[in-house]
Design an enzyme around this catalytic site. Structure first.
Site, short mmCIF file in Angstrom:
data_model
loop_
_atom_site.label_atom_id
_atom_site.label_comp_id
_atom_site.label_asym_id
_atom_site.label_seq_id
_atom_site.Cartn_x
_atom_site.Cartn_y
_atom_site.Cartn_z
N HIS A 1 0.81 -1.26 0.09
CA HIS A 1 -0.03 -0.07 0.07
C HIS A 1 0.87 1.24 0.08
O HIS A 1 1.47 1.44 1.04
CB HIS A 1 -0.89 0.07 1.07
CG HIS A 1 -1.93 0.88 0.99
ND1 HIS A 1 -3.40 0.81 0.96
CD2 HIS A 1 -1.92 2.43 1.28
CE1 HIS A 1 -4.14 2.05 0.98
NE2 HIS A 1 -3.15 2.97 1.07
N HIS B 1 1.54 5.27 -1.90
CA HIS B 1 1.07 6.45 -2.87
C HIS B 1 2.45 7.23 -3.60
O HIS B 1 2.95 7.98 -2.98
CB HIS B 1 0.37 7.64 -1.96
CG HIS B 1 -0.85 6.97 -1.61
ND1 HIS B 1 -2.24 7.07 -2.20
CD2 HIS B 1 -1.35 6.12 -0.33
CE1 HIS B 1 -3.06 6.65 -1.41
NE2 HIS B 1 -2.57 5.76 -0.55
N GLN C 1 -9.60 9.71 -5.43
CA GLN C 1 -9.24 10.16 -3.76
C GLN C 1 -10.32 11.22 -3.46
O GLN C 1 -10.64 11.19 -2.15
CB GLN C 1 -7.92 11.21 -4.02
CG GLN C 1 -7.53 12.12 -2.81
CD GLN C 1 -6.87 11.24 -1.83
OE1 GLN C 1 -5.88 10.80 -1.86
NE2 GLN C 1 -7.90 11.07 -0.38
N HIS D 1 -9.31 2.06 -0.22
CA HIS D 1 -9.07 2.81 1.27
C HIS D 1 -10.45 2.47 1.90
O HIS D 1 -11.57 2.82 1.48
CB HIS D 1 -8.78 4.17 1.15
CG HIS D 1 -7.63 4.36 0.74
ND1 HIS D 1 -6.99 4.05 -0.57
CD2 HIS D 1 -6.47 5.16 1.08
CE1 HIS D 1 -5.75 4.55 -0.54
NE2 HIS D 1 -5.26 5.11 0.49
N GLU E 1 -10.93 4.51 6.91
CA GLU E 1 -9.78 5.06 7.35
C GLU E 1 -10.44 6.26 8.37
O GLU E 1 -10.40 7.36 7.87
CB GLU E 1 -8.94 5.53 6.39
CG GLU E 1 -7.53 6.12 6.96
CD GLU E 1 -6.65 6.54 5.90
OE1 GLU E 1 -7.09 6.56 4.69
OE2 GLU E 1 -5.58 6.89 6.32
N ASP F 1 2.50 3.18 2.97
CA ASP F 1 1.52 4.29 2.47
C ASP F 1 1.88 5.41 1.94
O ASP F 1 1.64 6.14 1.04
CB ASP F 1 0.60 4.36 4.03
CG ASP F 1 -0.75 5.26 3.67
OD1 ASP F 1 -1.11 5.42 2.32
OD2 ASP F 1 -1.68 5.55 4.43
N TRP G 1 0.52 14.07 3.80
CA TRP G 1 0.02 13.16 4.98
C TRP G 1 1.21 12.93 6.12
O TRP G 1 0.88 12.45 7.40
CB TRP G 1 -0.98 11.87 4.47
CG TRP G 1 -1.69 12.09 4.01
CD1 TRP G 1 -3.22 12.46 4.32
CD2 TRP G 1 -1.88 12.28 2.46
NE1 TRP G 1 -4.03 12.84 3.31
CE2 TRP G 1 -3.40 12.74 2.24
CE3 TRP G 1 -1.21 12.28 1.38
CZ2 TRP G 1 -3.76 12.93 0.86
CZ3 TRP G 1 -1.47 12.50 -0.07
CH2 TRP G 1 -2.94 12.79 -0.10
ZN LIG Z 1 -3.19 5.22 1.17
#
Ligand SMILES: [Zn+2]
Length: 426
Positions: free
Chosen positions: A57, A59, A152, A210, A213, A309, A315
């Site tokens: 996982h 990005h 997203q 996702h 979350e 991630d 993030w």
């Molecule tokens: Zn993610």
């Protein structure tokens, strides 16, 4: 003539004194003191040889953008999504590709040779999709980059998002993603799960959403995901990523939910570095950990992987493509300190994500692809503890990265010595 032979390796299953012969890009033989010659020899000196790390996982379209155009002041998931929305219009094909290639280089140096990356399909230009499909081809000789079409901004909430997601899949993106907890209502979230699972079933693709979350214990989209996986016969092809609301759910409800996930053949991916920093932000004290119920899922037979991630993005300001750091954080957050549990944390960044991604030829058996990592540790638990140096990384029977030993030389009063963090074994 074989291309490479590794001598005197310890394997993750505990076998010691093992030789591994690599020929024509594959593992030709595995056994003690093989009677074979090869073009090159690598002496493992009794250290651990593992199949490569796999990140289930990630990005990669946002990786290495930290501070662009500003940092995430609150540190929350929602500010991160807003910040990414500010950054997206300024992105170019070249900049996305350059950062992705730089990250892949770092990954290879860390023995991370397969990554499942979500790519944001909310941008109707599909700039990141084009750039990453290009990167996928360019890195193929040394890294497997699997792409997930990730809406997203919400596949129903964002105008044009469903059309863009379908276009991305038609362009060659491998997996169907989603973000049901970000849709406007619980009902829309559930509807997005239905729509996306049906698209995947029609196209014969895997699903990785996702999912939940959130710290909201009533965010239960994973139940809907399991339902549609079961209904559409997608057993073994559907993954719920994050699943952080499970941390906060009522125990009685979870006692029904986990068997449903198992029955539907769902896999789960926790992202310990990110979940421990993003979740629980609305709490005072005690603060929730916000990682899904990893040991309980594993005990029920649900495959659980740990993902990285984020690395230096809206993030998360840190990260270094080190899946041993990811495993270590997962181990700590889930309090998985029993010997078998620590071993399971190593599996959660190697064999388990390999099966979730459907990687072919992964492993250390004859016939598998000759992809290997020589670690400066003697077993998987020691590798996690030391974030072991990747002395050599092998792809298709060829050494593609080396790192010098991290053994330090000490000059102390009355004593010269060296340390590598491995205590003597008597
Ligand atoms: Zn993610």
């Amino acid at each position: 003539m074989a291309s490479l032979i590794l001598r005197n390796a310890t394997l993750p299953d505990g076998r010691t004194g093992v030789d591994i012969l690599c020929a024509d890009g594959k593992i030709a033989a595995v056994g003690p003191r093989l009677d074979a010659t090869a073009g090159a020899t690598l002496d493992a000196r009794g250290l651990l040889v593992s199949p490569p790390f796999v990140d289930a996982h990630f990005h990669i379209d946002s990786a290495l953008t930290y501070g662009m155009p500003r940092v995430n002041a609150s540190g929350t998931l929602l500010e991160g999504i807003a910040l990414w929305g500010e950054l997206k219009p300024t992105l170019t094909h070249e900049a996305i590709a350059d950062r992705a290639l730089a990250y892949c280089d770092l990954a290879v140096s860390k023995g991370l040779l397969a990554i499942r990356s979500h790519v944001d399909t909310s941008d109707t230009r599909l700039l990141a999709v084009e750039a990453l499909l290009d990167v996928q081809k360019r890195v193929k000789p040394y890294l497997d980059l699997q792409l997930v079409a990730f809406p997203q901004d919400g596949v129903l909430r964002s105008p044009g998002a469903l059309h863009s997601l379908k276009r991305a899949l038609a362009m060659g993106v491998d997996v169907v993603g989603g973000i049901p907890h970000f849709e406007r209502t619980m009902a829309d979230g559930a509807e997005s799960v239905r729509v996306l699972c049906e698209i995947a079933a029609d196209l014969g693709k895997r699903v990785d959403m996702h999912c939940d979350e959130s710290d909201d214990p009533l965010s239960r989209h994973v139940e809907t995901l399991a339902y549609h996986a079961q209904r559409l016969k997608l057993h073994g092809r559907v993954t719920g990523s994050h699943l952080t609301s499970m941390h906060s759910m009522d125990n009685y409800y979870v006692s029904k939910l986990i068997p449903l996930m198992k029955e539907a053949g769902l896999a789960a991916i926790a992202n310990p570095l990110i979940n421990i920093t993003l979740q629980g932000r609305h709490d005072s004290y005690p603060k929730r950990r916000g990682m899904t119920r990893v040991p309980e899922l594993m005990a029920a037979g649900v495959p659980v992987a740990f993902g990285h991630d984020c690395v230096m993005d809206p993030w998360y300001p840190l990260g270094s493509a080190d899946m041993l750091e990811v495993a270590s954080m997962g181990l700590h957050v889930a309090q998985m300190t029993a010997q078998s549990a620590m071993r399971a944390c190593f599996d959660a960044v190697t064999t388990t994500p390999a099966s979730i991604l459907g990687l072919e030829g992964y492993g250390l058996a004859p016939g598998c692809r000759a992809d290997l990592v020589l670690l400066e540790a003697r077993d998987p638990v020691e590798a996690i503890r030391l974030r072991a140096t990747r002395l050599a990384v092998v792809r298709g029977g060829r050494v593609v990265a080396t790192t010098p030993s991290s053994r330090a030389t000490l000059d102390l009063p009355g004593r010269q010595s060296s340390v590598d963090g491995m205590p003597p074994r008597s």
